[in-house]
Design an enzyme around this catalytic site. Structure first.
Site, PDB file in Angstrom:
ATOM      1  N   PRO A 150       0.809  -1.227   0.000  1.00  9.73           N
ATOM      2  CA  PRO A 150       0.000   0.000   0.000  1.00  9.73           C
ATOM      3  C   PRO A 150       0.839   1.273   0.000  1.00  9.73           C
ATOM      4  CG  PRO A 150      -0.834  -1.565   1.622  1.00  9.73           C
ATOM      5  CD  PRO A 150       0.492  -2.087   1.163  1.00  9.73           C
ATOM      6  N   GLY A 151       1.952   1.264   0.714  1.00  9.64           N
ATOM      7  CA  GLY A 151       2.803   2.447   0.751  1.00  9.64           C
ATOM      8  C   GLY A 151       3.392   2.765  -0.608  1.00  9.64           C
ATOM      9  N   ASP A 208       9.023 -14.106  -7.868  1.00  9.96           N
ATOM     10  CA  ASP A 208      10.191 -14.425  -7.063  1.00  9.96           C
ATOM     11  C   ASP A 208      11.223 -13.312  -7.212  1.00  9.96           C
ATOM     12  OD1 ASP A 208       9.160 -16.871  -6.240  1.00  9.96           O
ATOM     13  OD2 ASP A 208       9.995 -17.937  -7.976  1.00  9.96           O
ATOM     14  N   ASP A 226      12.787  -2.334  -7.103  1.00  7.54           N
ATOM     15  CA  ASP A 226      13.438  -3.119  -6.066  1.00  7.54           C
ATOM     16  C   ASP A 226      14.227  -2.108  -5.259  1.00  7.54           C
ATOM     17  OD1 ASP A 226      13.613  -5.723  -4.934  1.00  7.54           O
ATOM     18  OD2 ASP A 226      15.743  -5.716  -5.421  1.00  7.54           O
ATOM     19  N   SER A 227      13.887  -2.019  -4.017  1.00  4.18           N
ATOM     20  CA  SER A 227      14.462  -1.006  -3.147  1.00  4.18           C
ATOM     21  C   SER A 227      15.001  -1.661  -1.895  1.00  4.18           C
ATOM     22  CB  SER A 227      13.399   0.026  -2.740  1.00  4.18           C
ATOM     23  OG  SER A 227      12.789   0.590  -3.865  1.00  4.18           O
ATOM     24  N   TYR A 243      11.950   0.598   7.081  1.00  2.93           N
ATOM     25  CA  TYR A 243      12.942   1.103   8.034  1.00  2.93           C
ATOM     26  C   TYR A 243      12.787   2.600   8.321  1.00  2.93           C
ATOM     27  CZ  TYR A 243      15.290  -3.331   7.027  1.00  2.93           C
ATOM     28  OH  TYR A 243      15.586  -4.668   6.880  1.00  2.93           O
ATOM     29  N   LYS A 246       7.929  13.377   1.956  1.00  6.71           N
ATOM     30  CA  LYS A 246       8.684  12.183   1.583  1.00  6.71           C
ATOM     31  C   LYS A 246       8.698  12.006   0.072  1.00  6.71           C
ATOM     32  CE  LYS A 246       9.088   7.205   2.239  1.00  6.71           C
ATOM     33  NZ  LYS A 246       8.515   5.967   2.789  1.00  6.71           N
ATOM     34  N   HIS A 251      14.324   8.185  -2.033  1.00  4.50           N
ATOM     35  CA  HIS A 251      14.985   7.427  -3.093  1.00  4.50           C
ATOM     36  C   HIS A 251      13.992   7.015  -4.174  1.00  4.50           C
ATOM     37  CE1 HIS A 251      13.205   4.743  -0.237  1.00  4.50           C
ATOM     38  NE2 HIS A 251      13.515   3.652  -0.898  1.00  4.50           N
TER      39      HIS A 251
END
Length: 208
Positions: free
Chosen positions: A20-21, A49, A78-79, A166, A187, A192
């Site tokens: 959701p974020g 995967d 991909d973070s 995080y 944000k 990033h």
């Protein structure tokens, strides 16, 4: 003669995630380009995967999986959080950091394990890294790739109620706040993923 509604001209791109974020961040930025983001779960697509050792390979694998399943263009990210003092960990394993150590898979467990690993470490520098991959179709030989990096440092005590992952422990000196203390608009202007998204959105004309 019929006339298409304004919405009919809007493109749709599948987001290869059900987070959701992430959906909120992607939808907000892509909407400025007249593109609707559809989470893959709404189209019955399972999670892909992520077996690769690099962010870009994982992002491409997820985007191709979603595009192949839906027949639509797809975008994936991909973070991860990278801590140089931990040799780049959690890195591509950020979402499963604690699980790989035999603990539960959750944000809380990941954060607790990270703080534990840094207990005797003075160098708390860290950065969030994001790679985005957009494919026009599943076998697209020229995917659009964009990246973003957000510098900060890890703090022991969680701060803030926004964000995910995080964010409560990722302090950004330039802003005097953790990522979780920033409201979504702030944000979306600095993160990033925001930097990578802005770079990708600037190139969306290439897929029209």
């Amino acid at each position: 003669m019929s006339h298409a509604s304004p919405d009919a001209a809007r493109s749709r791109i599948v987001l290869a995630s059900n987070n959701p974020g992430k959906l909120r961040e992607f939808a907000a930025l892509f909407s400025t380009a007249g593109i609707d983001i559809v989470p893959q779960g709404e189209l019955g697509v399972s999670e892909a995967d992520e077996p690769h050792a690099t962010f870009v390979e994982n992002a491409l694998a997820k985007a191709r999986h979603a595009s192949r399943a839906t027949g639509l263009p797809a975008v994936a990210d991909d973070s991860g959080l990278c801590v140089p003092a931990l040799l780049g960990a959690p890195g591509v394993y950020s979402a499963r950091y604690a699980q790989r150590a035999g603990r539960e898979k959750s944000d809380a467990a990941n954060n607790a394990y990270l703080v534990e690993q840094l207990r005797e470490v003075a160098d708390r520098r860290a950065y969030y890294y994001c790679v985005l991959a957009l494919v026009r179709h599943a076998d697209d030989p020229e995917p659009l790739i964009a990246e973003g990096r957000w510098a900060g440092e890890i703090v022991d005590a969680p701060r803030g109620a926004h964000g995910f992952g995080y964010d409560p422990h990722f302090f950004v000196p330039a802003l005097g706040a953790t990522a979780a203390e920033l409201d979504p608009a702030a944000k979306n202007a600095a993160s990033h993923r925001a930097l990578a998204l802005k770079a990708l959105v600037a190139r969306l004309g290439e897929i029209r």
